[in-house]
Write a protein that holds these residues in place. Sequence first.
Motif, PDB file in Angstrom:
ATOM      1  N   UNK A  56      54.824  39.276  57.541  1.00  0.00           N
ATOM      2  CA  UNK A  56      53.436  39.376  58.267  1.00  0.00           C
ATOM      3  C   UNK A  56      52.032  39.252  58.108  1.00  0.00           C
ATOM      4  N   UNK A  57      51.879  39.172  56.602  1.00  0.00           N
ATOM      5  CA  UNK A  57      50.441  38.854  55.815  1.00  0.00           C
ATOM      6  C   UNK A  57      49.726  40.422  55.838  1.00  0.00           C
ATOM      7  N   UNK A  58      50.562  41.260  55.263  1.00  0.00           N
ATOM      8  CA  UNK A  58      50.033  42.653  55.420  1.00  0.00           C
ATOM      9  C   UNK A  58      49.654  42.773  54.623  1.00  0.00           C
ATOM     10  N   UNK A  59      50.826  42.404  53.237  1.00  0.00           N
ATOM     11  CA  UNK A  59      50.730  42.664  51.393  1.00  0.00           C
ATOM     12  C   UNK A  59      50.524  41.592  50.702  1.00  0.00           C
ATOM     13  N   UNK A  60      49.771  41.621  50.103  1.00  0.00           N
ATOM     14  CA  UNK A  60      48.774  40.943  49.507  1.00  0.00           C
ATOM     15  C   UNK A  60      49.304  41.088  48.151  1.00  0.00           C
ATOM     16  N   UNK A  61      50.197  39.595  47.952  1.00  0.00           N
ATOM     17  CA  UNK A  61      50.912  39.594  46.143  1.00  0.00           C
ATOM     18  C   UNK A  61      49.555  39.005  45.025  1.00  0.00           C
ATOM     19  N   UNK A  62      49.573  37.797  45.349  1.00  0.00           N
ATOM     20  CA  UNK A  62      48.534  37.156  44.130  1.00  0.00           C
ATOM     21  C   UNK A  62      47.556  36.238  45.414  1.00  0.00           C
TER      22      UNK A  62
ATOM     23  N   UNK B 281      22.868  20.426  39.426  1.00  0.00           N
ATOM     24  CA  UNK B 281      22.982  18.706  38.558  1.00  0.00           C
ATOM     25  C   UNK B 281      23.750  18.341  39.041  1.00  0.00           C
ATOM     26  N   UNK B 282      23.546  17.516  40.817  1.00  0.00           N
ATOM     27  CA  UNK B 282      23.924  17.024  41.590  1.00  0.00           C
ATOM     28  C   UNK B 282      25.799  16.594  41.253  1.00  0.00           C
ATOM     29  N   UNK B 283      26.615  17.454  40.949  1.00  0.00           N
ATOM     30  CA  UNK B 283      28.318  17.382  40.863  1.00  0.00           C
ATOM     31  C   UNK B 283      28.200  18.258  42.558  1.00  0.00           C
ATOM     32  N   UNK B 284      29.233  17.539  42.737  1.00  0.00           N
ATOM     33  CA  UNK B 284      30.047  18.142  44.052  1.00  0.00           C
ATOM     34  C   UNK B 284      30.913  19.255  43.938  1.00  0.00           C
ATOM     35  N   UNK B 285      31.141  20.070  44.292  1.00  0.00           N
ATOM     36  CA  UNK B 285      30.932  21.857  44.295  1.00  0.00           C
ATOM     37  C   UNK B 285      32.380  21.879  45.943  1.00  0.00           C
ATOM     38  N   UNK B 286      33.415  21.604  44.731  1.00  0.00           N
ATOM     39  CA  UNK B 286      34.448  22.064  45.755  1.00  0.00           C
ATOM     40  C   UNK B 286      35.857  23.315  45.467  1.00  0.00           C
ATOM     41  N   UNK B 287      36.161  23.737  47.342  1.00  0.00           N
ATOM     42  CA  UNK B 287      36.434  24.815  46.641  1.00  0.00           C
ATOM     43  C   UNK B 287      38.103  24.946  47.272  1.00  0.00           C
ATOM     44  N   UNK B 288      39.328  26.323  47.076  1.00  0.00           N
ATOM     45  CA  UNK B 288      40.903  26.545  47.314  1.00  0.00           C
ATOM     46  C   UNK B 288      40.947  27.180  47.218  1.00  0.00           C
ATOM     47  N   UNK B 289      41.085  27.755  48.269  1.00  0.00           N
ATOM     48  CA  UNK B 289      41.803  29.204  48.317  1.00  0.00           C
ATOM     49  C   UNK B 289      43.009  29.543  48.380  1.00  0.00           C
ATOM     50  N   UNK B 290      43.746  30.474  47.956  1.00  0.00           N
ATOM     51  CA  UNK B 290      44.851  31.261  48.132  1.00  0.00           C
ATOM     52  C   UNK B 290      45.675  32.245  48.140  1.00  0.00           C
ATOM     53  N   UNK B 291      46.579  32.509  48.588  1.00  0.00           N
ATOM     54  CA  UNK B 291      47.052  34.037  48.762  1.00  0.00           C
ATOM     55  C   UNK B 291      48.922  34.501  48.861  1.00  0.00           C
ATOM     56  N   UNK B 292      49.326  34.804  48.384  1.00  0.00           N
ATOM     57  CA  UNK B 292      51.228  34.802  48.301  1.00  0.00           C
ATOM     58  C   UNK B 292      51.338  36.252  49.090  1.00  0.00           C
ATOM     59  N   UNK B 293      51.861  36.683  50.641  1.00  0.00           N
ATOM     60  CA  UNK B 293      51.980  38.035  51.096  1.00  0.00           C
ATOM     61  C   UNK B 293      53.765  37.771  51.673  1.00  0.00           C
ATOM     62  N   UNK B 294      53.230  39.515  51.988  1.00  0.00           N
ATOM     63  CA  UNK B 294      54.922  39.321  52.760  1.00  0.00           C
ATOM     64  C   UNK B 294      54.972  38.293  54.050  1.00  0.00           C
TER      65      UNK B 294
ATOM     66  N   UNK C  65      41.032  41.925  41.404  1.00  0.00           N
ATOM     67  CA  UNK C  65      40.387  42.608  42.092  1.00  0.00           C
ATOM     68  C   UNK C  65      39.345  42.134  41.766  1.00  0.00           C
ATOM     69  N   UNK C  66      38.822  41.140  41.616  1.00  0.00           N
ATOM     70  CA  UNK C  66      37.401  39.784  41.410  1.00  0.00           C
ATOM     71  C   UNK C  66      37.654  39.856  43.022  1.00  0.00           C
ATOM     72  N   UNK C  67      38.325  39.884  43.941  1.00  0.00           N
ATOM     73  CA  UNK C  67      38.417  38.672  45.134  1.00  0.00           C
ATOM     74  C   UNK C  67      39.516  39.493  45.978  1.00  0.00           C
ATOM     75  N   UNK C  68      38.792  39.978  47.687  1.00  0.00           N
ATOM     76  CA  UNK C  68      39.503  40.000  48.650  1.00  0.00           C
ATOM     77  C   UNK C  68      39.092  38.916  50.071  1.00  0.00           C
ATOM     78  N   UNK C  69      40.540  39.304  51.160  1.00  0.00           N
ATOM     79  CA  UNK C  69      40.050  38.483  52.008  1.00  0.00           C
ATOM     80  C   UNK C  69      40.637  39.126  53.855  1.00  0.00           C
ATOM     81  N   UNK C  70      40.459  38.247  54.655  1.00  0.00           N
ATOM     82  CA  UNK C  70      40.752  39.110  55.755  1.00  0.00           C
ATOM     83  C   UNK C  70      41.026  38.597  56.730  1.00  0.00           C
ATOM     84  N   UNK C  71      41.640  37.735  57.895  1.00  0.00           N
ATOM     85  CA  UNK C  71      41.629  37.510  59.154  1.00  0.00           C
ATOM     86  C   UNK C  71      40.852  38.182  60.644  1.00  0.00           C
ATOM     87  N   UNK C  72      40.525  37.526  60.918  1.00  0.00           N
ATOM     88  CA  UNK C  72      39.672  38.148  62.179  1.00  0.00           C
ATOM     89  C   UNK C  72      40.333  37.059  63.271  1.00  0.00           C
ATOM     90  N   UNK C  73      40.770  38.561  64.443  1.00  0.00           N
ATOM     91  CA  UNK C  73      41.257  38.249  65.883  1.00  0.00           C
ATOM     92  C   UNK C  73      42.323  37.202  66.455  1.00  0.00           C
TER      93      UNK C  73
END
Length: 244
Positions: free
Chosen positions: A118-124, A103-116, A142-150
């Motif tokens: 160490x980043x091992x326990x995801x809260x929101x 439709x010609x409109x720009x698509x902008x994206x923002x990702x976020x999460x809160x953790x403990x 539950x519609x979303x999951x993410x992980x760090x690598x390296x």
Amino acid sequence: VRFNDGRYDVRAALRDESVAVKLNFKPVTEPMLVWNDTPVGSGHINWLIVPCLQCDGSCILNDRVIDFKQARAYHDHNWGYWRWGEDFGWEWGFSSALARRANGQPLSLVFDRTTNRQGALVKEHTLVLWDGPQLGKLFTRRALKARRCGRFAGKVRRIPATMNLLCQGEVLSVPEKMFIQARDGKDWLAAEYRVKGAVQIAVPGDLGFGVVELNETFGTLSVTGELDGEAIDCAARACFEFMG
């Protein structure tokens, strides 16, 4: 910093004026309150974001002058009460005008999460997309999951420089990549963020010895998927922060 007539007016300079900015920011997307009294440690945090703004003005870097005309920019603001060094962390990232929709409109994206810390326990966590000026899609829980690598292999500068007395050695807490997957019905996205440069802001803890690391990174975000029956396949410059 002033907000007047729907725009942010920003002026800043070193005392010797070797570095200075004179910029004007006009929001082109509606804002969103992502965190509303979200618990962090013994406190709470609020977070308001405007993922895409139009930037005009100039920046002076020693003898170099850089002019900005309708450049893309990002703005957020957080407030609340928390104590640096408690058991919490967060990750967030954005790409303004990541791609153009059919439709010609720009698509902008923002990702976020809160953790403990160490980043091992995801809260929101959430993944938000703006279709032009308006909110287009929200993935969460539950519609979303993410992980760090390296681990990022490049050199990471720590600021302020005096914090190197407390944090000796190299910065080892910047990931090489981050993967994000989201699915809600027929809508889905798969994103890969690759770090190309980073700087660490070291903050003294409020609980005694130790510091909190805010790793600011820049890189490339590649996204594939489908939204409202439209295929998405794009890549753009992005910024992610890793705190813990």
